[in-house]
Enzyme design. Structure first.
Site, PDB file in Angstrom:
ATOM      1  N   SER A 215      11.915  17.734   6.006  1.00 34.84           N
ATOM      2  CA  SER A 215      10.992  16.900   6.781  1.00 34.84           C
ATOM      3  C   SER A 215      11.734  15.671   7.278  1.00 34.84           C
ATOM      4  CB  SER A 215       9.786  16.517   5.914  1.00 34.84           C
ATOM      5  OG  SER A 215       8.779  15.946   6.706  1.00 34.84           O
ATOM      6  N   ASN A 216      11.018  14.664   7.737  1.00 38.75           N
ATOM      7  CA  ASN A 216      11.669  13.432   8.218  1.00 38.75           C
ATOM      8  C   ASN A 216      10.818  12.227   7.842  1.00 38.75           C
ATOM      9  OD1 ASN A 216       9.694  12.940  10.443  1.00 38.75           O
ATOM     10  ND2 ASN A 216      10.478  14.928  11.093  1.00 38.75           N
TER      11      ASN A 216
END
Ligand code: C5P
Length: 415
Positions: A215-216
């Site tokens: 993810s980020n």
């Protein structure tokens, strides 16, 4: 946003009811009252019994120049719960305790304020103040959700030092925020009325196995701020959001997704019925080619290779499919921000791109602020220094309005 919040006559002729409840922040209601009056509003004050333990009704009586109502059964006023808000433009509960949120959510009517809240048909704005543990308690969360779903504007309390000595989310929202909310309600801007806007927000999560994902750092704040701004300016919003700790703004249709592929499906489903797409989500560019069905084991390995494959580029796919929609993308960059943004604007066939340097101190992922340059396919540029994301959201909407709704389509950077 409504009109100019700082203008001294912005609330001329507006009638407001200010309800003060029993939080230590009750003293701040004096500042709110003064600010509303300075801008020309006529304000009547209600206090709950709890509020009168912190502040005297006399203070508000002298400042408002009106009798303060504290009791449903006061002999000299017949049915104050019916008459007070009869011709009000809005009711503002500031500060609002967890107790009044619960009573309002459930429809209890055991004092003059809660009884009045069942009678009013004008907009109600609630500015909570309580200890952080209380604000995040599941019961309070649920009551806030119920009120928001019903159209009550519940502001988020601010993070900071609380009366308990703890630092948490629970402080009464700043006077400026409260005034902004009042303005948005009583002098609403309606330049986005009739637009149906599809907004994407937050990160995506691409699973590696049942317990891990890629993810980020996106928080969803920019997309949520855009959704809120569209609503405040009269538009309808479908918000397709990746995992975010934020609560969707009132009046917005929220669709929750996890992966890039789920986000692509949800956006595709709503795209045809919308007039604008604003793609603020930080969609993963790559995902694991294989998602393991069981948890990946270490099994004594000292390294492990992960094979990634590209996710579908949602913007490119949707902009190719558009009929008359305006399509806006984001470019979060760490270097050569403008040239990369122009490449994306062209490559993805966008009308506008919002370029921001995510390595900028004080802005970018997770922050409440952002600095950005808005570039249009027709070659216009608007540059904005660091400002709250909610304010930038309004600037993005202004740019879409001025450069896309009003400007003739034709001349374009997109070859
Ligand atoms: O190419 P890049 O990912 O940097 O482009 C950013 C813009 O493209 C953002 O508006 C983002 O929401 C969108 N995007 C997309 N689909 C992807 C990746 C990014 O629509 N798979």
């Amino acid at each position: 946003m409504g009109g100019d919040v700082s203008s001294s006559a912005a609330l001329n002729g507006k009638r407001l009811v200010l309800a003060v409840t029993g939080s230590i922040a009750a003293y701040k209601a004096v500042g709110v009252l003064r600010a509303l009056q300075t801008q020309g509003a006529t304000v009547s004050v209600i206090m709950t019994r709890g509020a009168t333990k912190f502040m005297t009704p006399l203070t508000f009586e002298v400042l408002s120049g009106r009798r303060v109502v504290t009791d449903l059964f006061e002999a000299h006023e017949a049915m104050p719960h019916l008459t007070m808000a009869e011709d009000a433009d809005a009711v503002l509960v500031a500060p609002a305790t967890a107790n009044v949120l619960a009573k309002a959510a459930l429809g209890l009517a055991d004092d003059v304020l809660t009884t009045m809240l069942l009678n009013v048909r004008c907009p109600v704005i609630v500015a909570p103040a309580m200890d952080g543990e209380m604000w995040t308690h599941p019961t309070v969360v649920q009551h806030v959700d119920v009120l928001r779903a019903r159209g009550v504007i519940v502001l988020d309390p601010e993070v900071g030092p609380l009366a308990s000595g703890r630092v948490a989310q629970g402080r009464l929202p700043a006077e400026e925020k409260v005034l902004e909310a009042v303005h948005a309600v009583v002098c609403p801007q309606t330049d986005w009325r009739g637009q149906r806007v599809l907004v994407s927000a937050g990160p995506t999560q691409e699973p590696l196995d049942p317990v891990r994902f890629l993810s980020n750092r996106s928080s969803g704040k920019m997309g949520y701020a855009i959704a809120e701004a569209v609503r405040a300016r009269g538009g309808d919003v479908v918000l397709v959001t990746g995992p975010s700790a934020l609560r969707p703004p009132s009046g917005v249709t929220a669709v929750h997704v996890n992966t890039a592929s789920e986000m692509a499906d949800a956006l595709s489903q709503h795209f045809a019925s919308c007039s604008v797409l604003i793609m603020a989500a930080a969609v993963a560019d790559f995902r694991p080619r294989v998602t393991a069905s069981g948890k990946l084991k270490k099994q004594g390995k000292s390294e492990m290779e992960l094979v990634l494959e590209a996710t579908p580029d949602i913007l490119t796919m949707l902009s190719a499919r558009r009929t008359s929609q305006v399509v806006v993308g984001f470019a979060a960059e760490t270097e050569q921000v403008l040239s990369h943004a122009i490449d994306k604007l062209r490559g993805k066939g966008l009308d506008l791109i919002v370029a921001n340097d995510v390595s900028h101190v004080g802005g970018g992922f997770g922050s409440d602020d952002n600095a950005a340059v808005i570039l249009s396919a027709t070659g216009e540029q608007r540059v904005f220094g660091l400002m709250p994301k909610r304010q930038l959201a309004d600037e993005i909407l202004n740019a879409v309005r001025d450069l896309c709704f009003m400007a003739p389509r034709g001349a374009s950077l997109v070859e």
